[in-house]
Design an enzyme around this catalytic site. Structure first.
Site: not given
Ligand code: F0G
Length: 458
Positions: A72, A124-125, A215, A217, A258, A450
């Site tokens: 833990y 990102f969304d 950010d 990813a 990713k 979406h």
């Molecule tokens: N930032 C970026 C640039 C992303 O592409 C994503 C996720 C996230 C943050 C959030 O990360 O999914 O681990 O919580 N992108 C995925 C996509 C879902 O399909 O592009 P997460």
């Protein structure tokens, strides 16, 4: 004769996938209310919904999982990952989380307040969601060229420094908790950000006393493009380039699903001890104790290996070549997409492919459903449905681009699958004149609609 290219790995394990008939798919997509997220994965032949968490791990990663320390507190797996994060990114402090948006939740809870402005390059969304949920504003400062899919530029993911400077000028520093630079720029088509742009952004941030967040990813794919496209970097290793990229930043959030090549995981990292202490409290509240956050020990082990392996040129080269292959096949068939081919995906320009479908009827979603019906291929809409409604006016937001993203999971599909994807796109393109109607929304959530939207065919 010059030997052709081949991937720097072989395949040890396979997973069966199956095709279906068009009649079956018509029924399944109707039941899914024309939302591709609601399909079961068995109903999909080639799944290009995302490259997130869908890659194939290496034998070394699977092996490392067996050594996971599930304590833990104070697990050795945590310290191994922390050492890797320090070595690769140069950040002293980090907090593991279960995925990228959880890292955003933890960090933004410590930093973002109502009325704040967060400039960035096409947030990102989930990032935008976490900003808007806190009644702050995600201000898009992406370069205008990103909106012209046919312009061939090496770094179309860049932030426009003039727009950024105007934003920094217009608001006091205490209203801008950070600038958010996404590498690569997912929403604009997996397009990279140049080292020069990161450097300039960082200079501006420092001048105005605002921290810079990356950010991250797809940070390694971004480094690959810097190496292959930006002057002065051809002889630098990916790891050296990554270190330089992060030397300009103060904060990072990352979805490790990713470029970490794991199925689940993420973290936030920073240089500032005081911020780390504050964010640690939220990590404990939302994710888990500081030394595991949202991740099990075995997941941290797999991620430590994944970060190391995927910051090697050969791995990235194999992947980006496969994405480029899809781009070349679409070129042969004349199908327009966001040029040049991006890091993790091809983004088909849906308004050009389906010019007769009105914007109000969601051309990218329409194309996504067509591609599923054609060949059981699942892409994802990056258009007006994803853009959500304006939080103030509640009117639909129509982004400059309506794209169908075909995200390629890492080391998962072969070039034969890529050929099927391209052929399916061609069949739709050949009958594009006959596709004139799209969809209307019958149910939507107030934010990030979406994922759960329900649609009716017009
Ligand atoms: N930032 C970026 C640039 C992303 O592409 C994503 C996720 C996230 C943050 C959030 O990360 O999914 O681990 O919580 N992108 C995925 C996509 C879902 O399909 O592009 P997460």
């Amino acid at each position: 004769m010059k030997l052709p290219y081949a991937e720097p790995y072989r395949i040890k394990m396979t997973e069966a996938i199956r095709t279906s008939t068009r009649e079956e798919r018509e029924e399944w997509i109707r039941q899914a209310r024309y939302n591709l997220f609601k399909l079961r994965s068995e109903q999909v032949f080639i799944d290009l919904l995302t490259d997130s968490g869908t890659g194939s791990m290496s034998d070394r990663q699977w092996g490392a999982m067996m050594t996971g320390d599930e304590s833990y507190a104070g697990a050795s797996s945590y310290y191994r990952l922390r050492e890797t994060v320090r070595r690769i990114f140069g950040f002293e402090y980090f907090l593991p989380t279960h995925q990228g948006r959880a890292a955003e939740n933890v960090l933004f809870t410590a930093l973002v307040k109502a009325g704040d402005i967060i400039p960035g390059n096409s947030h990102f969304d989930t990032t935008k969601g976490h900003i808007e949920y806190r009644r702050a504003v995600a201000l898009d400062c992406t370069v205008d060229q990103a909106a012209d899919t046919q312009l061939e530029l090496p770094f179309k993911g860049n932030i426009d420094c003039a727009k950024l400077e105007r934003a920094l000028e217009a608001h006091p520093a205490e209203k801008i908790p950070f600038v958010c630079l996404t590498v690569t720029n997912n929403t604009a088509g997996g397009q990279p950000v140049s080292m020069e742009n990161i450097r300039q952004t960082s200079l501006l941030c420092r001048r105005y006393g605002v921290p810079l967040l990356l950010d991250s990813a797809r940070f390694a794919e971004n480094a690959y493009f810097i190496k292959t496209r930006e002057e002065g970097y051809a002889d630098r290793s990916i790891k050296e380039i990554v270190r330089e990229m992060y030397s300009y930043a103060d904060l990072m959030t990352i979805s490790a699903k990713k470029d970490g090549v794991v199925n689940m995981g993420g973290f936030t990292a920073m240089r500032d001890k005081e911020l780390f202490d504050r964010a640690s409290v939220f990590n404990i509240m939302f994710e888990g104790y500081v030394t595991y956050g949202g991740m099990s020990g075995r997941d941290m082990e797999a991620l430590a290996v994944g970060l190391d392996e995927n910051t090697e040129f050969e791995q990235l080269d194999a992947r980006i070549r496969q994405v480029a292959l899809l781009g070349r096949l679409l070129d042969q068939y004349g199908i327009p997409y966001q040029r040049p081919a991006g890091g993790h995906a091809i983004f088909v320009d849906a308004r050009r492919v389906l010019p007769n479908v009105p914007r109000e009827e969601f051309p990218a979603q329409t194309l996504g459903v067509e591609l599923y019906l054609e060949a059981g291929i699942r892409g994802v809409e990056i258009g007006a449905i994803l853009a959500d409604r304006d939080p103030e006016t509640r009117l639909n937001r129509y982004p400059k681009l309506e794209l169908l993203r075909l995200a390629i999971p890492r080391r998962t599909y072969t070039d034969n699958h890529i050929a099927v994807i391209a052929a399916a796109c061609k069949n739709i393109y050949d009958r594009r004149e006959s596709i004139v109607r799209g969809y209307k929304i019958t149910y939507e959530a107030p934010i990030m609609r979406h994922f759960t939207v329900e649609l009716e065919k017009l």
